[in-house]
Design a protein around this motif. Structure first.
Motif, short mmCIF file in Angstrom:
data_model
loop_
_atom_site.label_atom_id
_atom_site.label_comp_id
_atom_site.label_asym_id
_atom_site.label_seq_id
_atom_site.Cartn_x
_atom_site.Cartn_y
_atom_site.Cartn_z
N LYS A 132 0.86 -1.18 0.00
CA LYS A 132 0.00 0.00 0.00
C LYS A 132 0.90 1.24 0.00
O LYS A 132 1.93 1.26 0.67
N PRO A 133 0.52 2.27 -0.73
CA PRO A 133 1.32 3.51 -0.73
C PRO A 133 1.37 4.10 0.68
O PRO A 133 0.35 4.20 1.35
N VAL A 134 2.58 4.44 1.12
CA VAL A 134 2.77 5.00 2.45
C VAL A 134 3.39 6.38 2.33
O VAL A 134 4.49 6.52 1.77
N PRO A 135 2.70 7.43 2.83
CA PRO A 135 3.30 8.76 2.81
C PRO A 135 4.47 8.80 3.80
O PRO A 135 4.33 8.40 4.95
N VAL A 136 5.63 9.27 3.32
CA VAL A 136 6.83 9.26 4.14
C VAL A 136 7.34 10.67 4.43
O VAL A 136 7.80 10.96 5.52
N SER A 137 7.28 11.54 3.44
CA SER A 137 7.79 12.89 3.63
C SER A 137 6.98 13.86 2.77
O SER A 137 6.07 13.45 2.06
N VAL A 138 7.35 15.12 2.86
CA VAL A 138 6.68 16.15 2.07
C VAL A 138 7.77 16.95 1.36
O VAL A 138 8.78 17.31 1.95
N ASP A 139 7.55 17.20 0.08
CA ASP A 139 8.47 18.02 -0.73
C ASP A 139 9.85 17.39 -0.91
O ASP A 139 10.80 18.08 -1.26
N GLY A 140 9.96 16.10 -0.69
CA GLY A 140 11.25 15.42 -0.88
C GLY A 140 11.41 14.84 -2.27
O GLY A 140 12.48 14.39 -2.65
N GLY A 141 10.32 14.83 -3.03
CA GLY A 141 10.38 14.25 -4.37
C GLY A 141 10.11 12.76 -4.35
O GLY A 141 9.89 12.16 -3.29
N ILE A 142 10.15 12.18 -5.51
CA ILE A 142 9.90 10.74 -5.67
C ILE A 142 10.97 10.15 -6.58
O ILE A 142 11.29 10.71 -7.63
N THR A 143 11.51 9.02 -6.16
CA THR A 143 12.45 8.26 -6.98
C THR A 143 11.77 6.96 -7.37
O THR A 143 11.26 6.24 -6.50
N THR A 144 11.74 6.66 -8.67
CA THR A 144 11.17 5.41 -9.13
C THR A 144 12.26 4.52 -9.71
O THR A 144 13.20 5.01 -10.35
N TYR A 145 12.11 3.24 -9.47
CA TYR A 145 13.03 2.21 -9.97
C TYR A 145 12.20 1.32 -10.87
O TYR A 145 11.24 0.70 -10.42
N THR A 146 12.57 1.27 -12.14
CA THR A 146 11.75 0.62 -13.15
C THR A 146 12.57 -0.37 -13.97
O THR A 146 13.72 -0.09 -14.31
N ALA A 147 11.95 -1.50 -14.29
CA ALA A 147 12.51 -2.45 -15.27
C ALA A 147 11.62 -2.37 -16.51
O ALA A 147 10.43 -2.04 -16.41
N TYR A 148 12.19 -2.66 -17.66
CA TYR A 148 11.42 -2.64 -18.90
C TYR A 148 11.37 -4.02 -19.52
O TYR A 148 12.40 -4.67 -19.68
N GLN A 149 10.15 -4.44 -19.84
CA GLN A 149 9.95 -5.68 -20.58
C GLN A 149 9.68 -5.29 -22.02
O GLN A 149 8.77 -4.50 -22.29
N LEU A 150 10.46 -5.85 -22.94
CA LEU A 150 10.24 -5.56 -24.35
C LEU A 150 9.17 -6.50 -24.87
O LEU A 150 9.34 -7.72 -24.85
N SER A 151 8.06 -5.96 -25.30
CA SER A 151 7.00 -6.74 -25.92
C SER A 151 7.27 -6.73 -27.42
O SER A 151 6.97 -5.75 -28.10
#
Length: 192
Positions: A132-151
Motif C-alpha cells: 500500500k502507498p505509504v506517505p513518508v515525507s513532504v516536498d522530498g520528491g519521488i524516486t522510481t526504480y523501473t525495469a522494462y519488458q520488451l514486448s
C-alpha cells in the motif's frame, strides 16, 4: 529411368504419416522459435532499467539514468521533451531512441555478467502485487526504480515498477523485483 512413385502420399496411411511428421516439425519449430525469440528480444532490447527522480516542490527537478544493453549507464538531467512511459502502454522503440539521444554516458558502468543476472529476472516481474502507498515525507520528491519488458509483438517497452521511494513509498512485492530495486538503489548512490 522410371519416375519415382509417390503413391504412398495418396493413401490414408501415407497422408496420416505426413501430417504427423508436419505436426511434429511444427511443434518443434514453434518451441524452438519461442526460445530464439526470447534470445532475440534480449539481444535487441536497447534499455533494461531506469531510475528517475522527480521533485516539483522547489522548482522542477527531473533526473535519472537508463541502463542500456551494454551495461552503460546513460544519465539525464532536466532533458527537454523527455517521453515518460505510460504505465499501461509503455514506450515505442522510437520513443526510447529519442530519450537515449538526450542522455550522456556515466563513468559508472555495469558489468555484462551483472546486467545479465538482473535482466534475466525481468521476465518474472509483474505489476500485480504492490505494498500500500505509504506517505513518508513532504516536498522530498519521488524516486522510481523501473525495469522494462520488451514486448516484441507490440514493439513496445512496458514498464514494471520495482519500487518508489520519497514522498510516497510503494514496493513491488515480487522477490525478484525487490532484489533488483535494491541493486538499482546501490547503483544510484554510485552515480550520484
Amino acid at each position: 529411368m522410371e519416375a519415382p512413385n509417390h503413391s504412398y502420399l495418396t493413401t490414408s496411411f501415407g497422408i496420416r504419416r505426413l501430417l504427423c511428421c508436419l505436426a511434429l516439425l511444427f511443434a518443434f519449430t514453434t518451441t524452438t522459435g519461442c526460445d530464439d525469440q526470447d534470445t532475440g528480444t534480449k539481444k535487441t532490447q536497447e534499455v533494461f532499467f531506469e531510475v528517475t527522480y522527480i521533485n516539483n516542490a522547489w522548482g522542477h527537478q527531473f533526473k535519472g539514468f537508463l541502463i542500456d544493453k551494454n551495461g552503460k549507464i546513460q544519465t539525464f538531467d532536466n532533458p527537454t521533451q523527455w517521453i515518460i512511459a505510460d504505465p499501461q502502454d509503455g514506450l515505442t522503440m522510437q520513443q526510447f531512441v529519442e530519450n537515449l539521444a538526450k542522455t550522456k554516458e556515466s563513468s559508472v558502468q555495469v558489468s555484462v555478467g551483472e546486467l545479465e543476472q538482473y535482466a534475466a529476472k525481468i521476465g518474472s516481474l509483474g505489476n500485480a502485487n504492490f505494498s500500500k502507498p505509504v506517505p513518508v515525507s513532504v516536498d522530498g520528491g519521488i524516486t522510481t526504480y523501473t525495469a522494462y519488458q520488451l514486448s516484441a509483438d507490440r514493439q513496445r517497452y512496458l514498464p514494471v515498477l520495482l519500487m518508489q521511494t520519497g514522498d510516497l513509498e510503494i514496493h513491488n512485492l515480487n522477490p525478484a523485483a525487490q532484489e533488483t530495486a535494491v541493486w538499482l538503489a546501490g547503483l544510484a548512490e554510485k552515480v550520484y
